[in-house]
Motif scaffolding. Structure first.
Motif, PDB file in Angstrom:
ATOM      1  N   LEU A 209       0.549  -1.348   0.051  1.00  0.00           N
ATOM      2  CA  LEU A 209       0.065   0.197  -0.346  1.00  0.00           C
ATOM      3  C   LEU A 209       0.512   1.072  -0.070  1.00  0.00           C
ATOM      4  O   LEU A 209       0.791   2.705  -0.492  1.00  0.00           O
ATOM      5  CB  LEU A 209      -0.736  -0.188   0.967  1.00  0.00           C
ATOM      6  CG  LEU A 209      -1.484  -1.512   1.581  1.00  0.00           C
ATOM      7  CD1 LEU A 209      -2.454  -0.942   2.698  1.00  0.00           C
ATOM      8  CD2 LEU A 209      -3.349  -1.192   0.257  1.00  0.00           C
ATOM      9  N   VAL A 210       2.220   0.932   0.689  1.00  0.00           N
ATOM     10  CA  VAL A 210       2.985   2.370   0.313  1.00  0.00           C
ATOM     11  C   VAL A 210       3.597   2.604  -0.726  1.00  0.00           C
ATOM     12  O   VAL A 210       4.610   1.461  -1.810  1.00  0.00           O
ATOM     13  CB  VAL A 210       3.834   2.144   1.699  1.00  0.00           C
ATOM     14  CG1 VAL A 210       4.927   3.606   1.558  1.00  0.00           C
ATOM     15  CG2 VAL A 210       3.660   2.330   3.087  1.00  0.00           C
ATOM     16  N   LEU A 250      -3.536   7.232   0.117  1.00  0.00           N
ATOM     17  CA  LEU A 250      -3.826   8.567  -1.031  1.00  0.00           C
ATOM     18  C   LEU A 250      -4.308   9.615  -0.593  1.00  0.00           C
ATOM     19  O   LEU A 250      -5.355  10.236   0.003  1.00  0.00           O
ATOM     20  CB  LEU A 250      -4.243   8.067  -1.771  1.00  0.00           C
ATOM     21  CG  LEU A 250      -3.497   6.712  -2.414  1.00  0.00           C
ATOM     22  CD1 LEU A 250      -4.028   6.338  -3.761  1.00  0.00           C
ATOM     23  CD2 LEU A 250      -2.102   7.255  -3.220  1.00  0.00           C
ATOM     24  N   GLY A 251      -3.919  11.057  -1.486  1.00  0.00           N
ATOM     25  CA  GLY A 251      -4.456  12.148  -1.258  1.00  0.00           C
ATOM     26  C   GLY A 251      -5.580  12.347  -2.180  1.00  0.00           C
ATOM     27  O   GLY A 251      -6.495  11.661  -2.795  1.00  0.00           O
ATOM     28  N   LYS A 252      -6.467  13.461  -2.407  1.00  0.00           N
ATOM     29  CA  LYS A 252      -8.466  13.335  -2.318  1.00  0.00           C
ATOM     30  C   LYS A 252      -8.043  12.987  -4.310  1.00  0.00           C
ATOM     31  O   LYS A 252      -6.955  14.037  -4.486  1.00  0.00           O
ATOM     32  CB  LYS A 252      -8.848  14.852  -2.520  1.00  0.00           C
ATOM     33  CG  LYS A 252     -10.426  14.598  -3.069  1.00  0.00           C
ATOM     34  CD  LYS A 252     -10.655  16.274  -2.479  1.00  0.00           C
ATOM     35  CE  LYS A 252     -11.977  16.116  -3.394  1.00  0.00           C
ATOM     36  NZ  LYS A 252     -12.840  17.547  -2.761  1.00  0.00           N
ATOM     37  N   ASP A 253      -8.215  12.258  -4.987  1.00  0.00           N
ATOM     38  CA  ASP A 253      -8.046  11.850  -6.144  1.00  0.00           C
ATOM     39  C   ASP A 253      -6.861  11.670  -6.911  1.00  0.00           C
ATOM     40  O   ASP A 253      -6.740  12.351  -8.377  1.00  0.00           O
ATOM     41  CB  ASP A 253      -8.752  14.014  -6.567  1.00  0.00           C
ATOM     42  CG  ASP A 253     -10.751  13.915  -6.718  1.00  0.00           C
ATOM     43  OD1 ASP A 253     -11.029  13.076  -6.148  1.00  0.00           O
ATOM     44  OD2 ASP A 253     -10.778  15.096  -6.622  1.00  0.00           O
ATOM     45  N   LYS A 254      -6.215  11.333  -6.298  1.00  0.00           N
ATOM     46  CA  LYS A 254      -4.753  11.202  -6.372  1.00  0.00           C
ATOM     47  C   LYS A 254      -4.926   9.864  -6.740  1.00  0.00           C
ATOM     48  O   LYS A 254      -4.839   9.076  -6.076  1.00  0.00           O
ATOM     49  CB  LYS A 254      -3.287  11.560  -5.054  1.00  0.00           C
ATOM     50  CG  LYS A 254      -2.296  12.364  -5.963  1.00  0.00           C
ATOM     51  CD  LYS A 254      -1.319  12.746  -4.707  1.00  0.00           C
ATOM     52  CE  LYS A 254      -0.426  12.635  -4.711  1.00  0.00           C
ATOM     53  NZ  LYS A 254       0.607  13.192  -3.550  1.00  0.00           N
ATOM     54  N   LEU A 255      -3.788   9.856  -7.981  1.00  0.00           N
ATOM     55  CA  LEU A 255      -3.710   8.634  -8.513  1.00  0.00           C
ATOM     56  C   LEU A 255      -3.221   7.785  -7.981  1.00  0.00           C
ATOM     57  O   LEU A 255      -1.251   8.067  -7.050  1.00  0.00           O
ATOM     58  CB  LEU A 255      -3.617   8.581  -9.788  1.00  0.00           C
ATOM     59  CG  LEU A 255      -4.400   9.040 -10.736  1.00  0.00           C
ATOM     60  CD1 LEU A 255      -3.573   8.499 -12.305  1.00  0.00           C
ATOM     61  CD2 LEU A 255      -5.949   8.348 -10.872  1.00  0.00           C
ATOM     62  N   GLY A 257       1.474   5.890  -6.868  1.00  0.00           N
ATOM     63  CA  GLY A 257       2.785   6.272  -7.288  1.00  0.00           C
ATOM     64  C   GLY A 257       3.415   5.070  -7.472  1.00  0.00           C
ATOM     65  O   GLY A 257       2.870   3.584  -7.446  1.00  0.00           O
ATOM     66  N   ASN A 258       4.073   5.498  -7.570  1.00  0.00           N
ATOM     67  CA  ASN A 258       5.291   3.925  -7.669  1.00  0.00           C
ATOM     68  C   ASN A 258       5.564   3.548  -6.592  1.00  0.00           C
ATOM     69  O   ASN A 258       5.469   4.364  -5.099  1.00  0.00           O
ATOM     70  CB  ASN A 258       6.484   4.395  -8.566  1.00  0.00           C
ATOM     71  CG  ASN A 258       6.309   4.941  -9.737  1.00  0.00           C
ATOM     72  OD1 ASN A 258       5.555   4.364 -10.379  1.00  0.00           O
ATOM     73  ND2 ASN A 258       7.010   6.254 -10.074  1.00  0.00           N
ATOM     74  N   SER A 259       6.586   1.904  -6.668  1.00  0.00           N
ATOM     75  CA  SER A 259       6.800   1.810  -5.373  1.00  0.00           C
ATOM     76  C   SER A 259       8.038   2.296  -4.741  1.00  0.00           C
ATOM     77  O   SER A 259       8.663   3.597  -5.478  1.00  0.00           O
ATOM     78  CB  SER A 259       6.868   0.391  -5.074  1.00  0.00           C
ATOM     79  OG  SER A 259       7.736  -0.323  -6.544  1.00  0.00           O
TER      80      SER A 259
END
Length: 547
Positions: A209-210, A250-255, A257-259
């Motif tokens: 999840l990180v 994750l922030g609002k409406d944020k996709l 990211g990479n590991s």
């Protein structure tokens, strides 16, 4: 004779079988002592700050809930600063007693991991141990005050740094959407940066999840917050209520990211709201110079355009230039630093710098068209204020556009100040009214009204006296006679009256005459020359004979 005496003495020394019983008892006791000695393990020493809940001969030592020893002695150290606890281990436990073995007391406690040790309420406290695996064998250990954290947890380790939050303890839980996924492994302080540092462990499989798009923030156990949106009370789980916790997501409406790799650094925010505000990294800072009361406006308040949030207040007052603002103007103003966050309205699909410049040009154009900022109450329950941007029909002049190196956003009087100004103007108008002259005229008018009422009263008395005279009382009889004569006159004009009957007969005669003239009138309408020329006779139609 002497030989007979020797034979008789030999008969007296004869071995008695009863002696076998104590001999066997001695042999059995010796064997049992040997077995007991052989079955005992080594004696180890545990050094603790205190021996609360421990008793010699009663307290057990366990490993994975299996008895492996017992406390045999408790005493103070020579300097009386520590408690020395002697524990007799069972046979075969020597291999567990290596340098990395850990010992701690299990008793009822409420901590970061929740409620534990409830079974000891009846059985009493005991010593638990984690067997050692590395290093040499030892017979002296330190008794831990808290259960140790596992250093063998599989997952990912993350470094967090915080500048404006309270310190969290080792063992503080880490949550993802309220679910426990890790804990704080180490706490430190970076003297160069002046920040608290944490090393946390996110256990597998939750380490997936990180990623580099997540944010970390502190989860308060009990939150009471008053803002423009109202009052908010939030109570989390028992463990976070006791000592707080850390959450990430994750922030609002944020996709996603990479590991990330082990020991990647992240910033730890004081709250989820602060973490969300940090998402808007493309901002335009403005300085607002208010010459009215800014009570109720605080850092973190909204900057709105017609009720839609487009920015955040950064500092009230802005102390970097507060002195300059109060001394550089004829009328002191309160400087407020705020930022416009176009990302709240705009999908940031183009270059950030270009978009910021475009929004800056757009705001400059709107300011020329009458866009102004003013203070408004966002919540009447707690009197929290916001900075509201809107267009004005007759806006005040923008004035300066820059002050102390900051772009200045033009302001207008707030709603309450505007109402106060109108009330003040109204009171000034009342003050200009000649109240003394008005009251004098009103008194004169009231005196004239009293005179008029007095005259009406006198007239009423005169009328009453007139009606009481005998001549006035004869007037109704004369009026009745006049009405009788008028009635007789009207009857004569009715249909059967002396005048009405002849008039009715004449009208009937006139009607018959008009009926007789109808053919003539019809002929004159069709042939106006009939009165001069004779009309052609009409041929009579002869009926045909029957065949």
């Amino acid at each position: 004779m002497e030989e007979n005496k020797n034979i008789e003495s030999l008969r007296r020394v004869h071995f008695n079988s009863i002696w076998l019983v104590p001999l066997i008892a001695i042999i059995v006791a010796g064997w049992m002592l040997y077995q007991n000695w052989a079955s005992q393990g080594p004696v180890i020493t545990l050094i603790a700050s205190n021996a609360e809940g421990l008793e010699a001969g009663q307290t057990k030592l366990k490993a994975r809930n299996v008895d492996v020893g017992r406390v045999i002695d408790i005493r103070l150290s020579n300097d009386y600063d520590k408690a020395i606890i002697k524990v007799r281990m069972n046979q075969g436990t020597q291999k567990m007693l290596r340098k990395d073995a850990q010992f701690w007391v299990v008793k009822p406690r409420i901590g970061k991991e929740g409620v534990s040790g409830l079974s000891t309420l009846l059985s009493g406290a005991y010593i638990d141990m984690s067997p050692g695996e590395q290093g040499k064998e030892s017979d002296e250990f330190t008794l831990l005050s808290q259960p140790p954290l596992s250093t063998k947890t599989e997952g990912i380790r993350i470094l967090l740094n915080s500048h404006n939050t309270a310190k969290l303890d080792v063992g503080t839980l880490v949550h993802f959407r309220g679910y426990e996924v890790g804990y704080v492994e180490e706490v430190g302080f970076d003297t160069a940066a002046g920040s608290i540092t944490y090393r946390i462990v996110v256990k597998a499989p939750y380490d997936a999840l990180v990623n580099d798009a997540v944010q970390f923030w502190i989860t308060p156990g009990l939150l009471f917050k008053s803002s423009v949106q109202g009052f908010e009370v939030r109570l989390d789980s028992l463990e976070t209520f006791v000592s707080g916790g850390i959450s990430f997501g994750l922030g609002k409406d944020k996709l996603v990211g990479n590991s990330v790799k082990d020991l990647t650094s992240f910033h730890l925010f004081a709250s989820k709201e602060e973490a969300n505000h940090n998402l808007y990294d493309k901002t335009i800072e403005y300085l607002f110079l208010f010459d009215s009361n800014v009570s109720g406006l605080a850092a973190g308040a909204d900057v709105e355009f017609r009720g839609v949030r487009i920015g955040t207040v950064m500092a009230v007052p802005f102390t970097d230039i507060a002195m300059d603002a109060t001394t550089s103007f004829d009328r002191p103003v309160i400087p407020v630093l705020a930022r416009i966050e176009p990302q709240r309205l705009h999908d940031w699909s183009v270059s950030g710098e270009q978009s910021v410049e475009k929004w800056k040009e757009l705001l400059d154009t709107r300011i020329k068209q009458g866009l102004r900022a003013k203070l408004e109450i966002g919540n009447y329950l707690n009197a929290a204020r916001v900075i509201s941007l809107d267009f004005m029909d007759n806006p005040p002049a923008p004035g300066m556009t820059e002050f102390a190196g900051y772009d200045v956003f033009p302001t207008a009087p707030d709603s309450l100040a505007d109402i106060g100004g109108k009330v003040s103007t109204l009171l000034d108008s009342f003050a200009d009214v000649p109240l003394k002259q008005t009251f004098e005229q009103l008194g004169q008018t009231m005196a004239e009204a009293n005179e008029t009422l007095r005259q009406l009263q006198s007239l009423s008395n005169s009328v009453e006296q007139l009606l009481e005279k005998s001549e006035t009382q004869q007037i109704p009889d004369d009026i009745a006679e006049v009405m009788k004569q008028l009635n007789l006159t009207l009857e004569s004009y009715q249909a059967n009256g002396q005048i009405g009957r002849p008039l009715r007969e004449n009208m009937l005669s006139l009607g018959r005459s008009l009926n007789e003239l109808q053919p003539l009138l019809r002929q004159l309408r069709e042939k106006p020359n009939t009165l001069i020329f004779d009309s052609k006779p009409r041929l009579e139609v002869q009926p045909k004979a029957a065949r």
